[in-house]
Design an enzyme around this catalytic site. Sequence first.
Site, PDB file in Angstrom:
ATOM      1  N   GLY A  34       0.827  -1.202   0.000  1.00 48.07           N
ATOM      2  CA  GLY A  34       0.000   0.000   0.000  1.00 48.07           C
ATOM      3  C   GLY A  34       0.856   1.245   0.000  1.00 48.07           C
ATOM      4  O   GLY A  34       2.015   1.222  -0.400  1.00 48.07           O
ATOM      5  N   CYS A  35       0.286   2.347   0.458  1.00 50.49           N
ATOM      6  CA  CYS A  35       1.023   3.612   0.514  1.00 50.49           C
ATOM      7  C   CYS A  35       2.310   3.419   1.293  1.00 50.49           C
ATOM      8  O   CYS A  35       2.302   2.914   2.418  1.00 50.49           O
ATOM      9  CB  CYS A  35       0.157   4.684   1.174  1.00 50.49           C
ATOM     10  SG  CYS A  35       1.032   6.239   1.440  1.00 50.49           S
ATOM     11  N   PHE A  36       3.426   3.838   0.709  1.00 51.46           N
ATOM     12  CA  PHE A  36       4.716   3.526   1.323  1.00 51.46           C
ATOM     13  C   PHE A  36       5.032   4.312   2.588  1.00 51.46           C
ATOM     14  O   PHE A  36       5.919   3.955   3.344  1.00 51.46           O
ATOM     15  CB  PHE A  36       5.864   3.608   0.334  1.00 51.46           C
ATOM     16  CG  PHE A  36       5.957   4.779  -0.593  1.00 51.46           C
ATOM     17  CD1 PHE A  36       5.544   6.063  -0.251  1.00 51.46           C
ATOM     18  CD2 PHE A  36       6.497   4.599  -1.856  1.00 51.46           C
ATOM     19  CE1 PHE A  36       5.664   7.126  -1.128  1.00 51.46           C
ATOM     20  CE2 PHE A  36       6.633   5.661  -2.748  1.00 51.46           C
ATOM     21  CZ  PHE A  36       6.210   6.924  -2.373  1.00 51.46           C
ATOM     22  N   TRP A  37       4.309   5.375   2.908  1.00 55.98           N
ATOM     23  CA  TRP A  37       4.639   6.184   4.084  1.00 55.98           C
ATOM     24  C   TRP A  37       4.517   5.390   5.378  1.00 55.98           C
ATOM     25  O   TRP A  37       5.442   5.369   6.182  1.00 55.98           O
ATOM     26  CB  TRP A  37       3.746   7.412   4.159  1.00 55.98           C
ATOM     27  CG  TRP A  37       3.879   8.388   3.039  1.00 55.98           C
ATOM     28  CD1 TRP A  37       4.955   8.562   2.208  1.00 55.98           C
ATOM     29  CD2 TRP A  37       2.905   9.345   2.630  1.00 55.98           C
ATOM     30  NE1 TRP A  37       4.698   9.564   1.305  1.00 55.98           N
ATOM     31  CE2 TRP A  37       3.440  10.063   1.543  1.00 55.98           C
ATOM     32  CE3 TRP A  37       1.629   9.651   3.075  1.00 55.98           C
ATOM     33  CZ2 TRP A  37       2.748  11.087   0.905  1.00 55.98           C
ATOM     34  CZ3 TRP A  37       0.933  10.671   2.440  1.00 55.98           C
ATOM     35  CH2 TRP A  37       1.495  11.378   1.369  1.00 55.98           C
TER      36      TRP A  37
END
Length: 195
Positions: A34-37
């Site tokens: 998913g979103c890498f953050w």
Amino acid sequence: MAGTGDNSTTNPAVGPDLDKPDNPGHEFAQFGAGCFWGVELAFQRVVGVSKTEVGYSQGNVPDPNYRLVCSGTTNHVEVVRVQFDPQVCPYTNLLSVFWGRHDPTTRNRQGGDVGTQYRSGIYYYNETQARLARESMEAKQLEMKDQRKIVTEILPAKRFYRAEEYHQQYLEKGGGRGSKQSAEKGCNDPIRCYG
């Protein structure tokens, strides 16, 4: 169309990740969840992880940027590349973080984030990592009490393209709201993702 021979000599994006870890004896691991953050912050907190970088991999376009990846035309995944000391942090520890951080049963999405760049993937650097990844996926599937099927891809790590600097350690630096989150080793604070 011409034959399907090895394209990695003409297109660096489809070739292997040939970078080397900063420290001798350390290894790379690469995960898409998913979103890498938020995924990056989870790995930053792991004892034995010496460095994390977010970027793009598994695509077919050299030197992609965030806007291009989000267009859905490059086949890249938002990934976290982890450098770790296997004497301190076994690869299986990283796999546990990976499985615990996202829903591996949703194809091309995590929560409200939808697109091929958000697909679930483990991208290995050697055959030991590949074997451990497959074994962990089988174990995770057996743990699941419902009928959902894991859709995580397990593939060799392709070339890693480091994301723009503002994406690096994004949540640790405060994200879009200026509320810094701890990357301290062993921290168990909830990870809050926001743009």
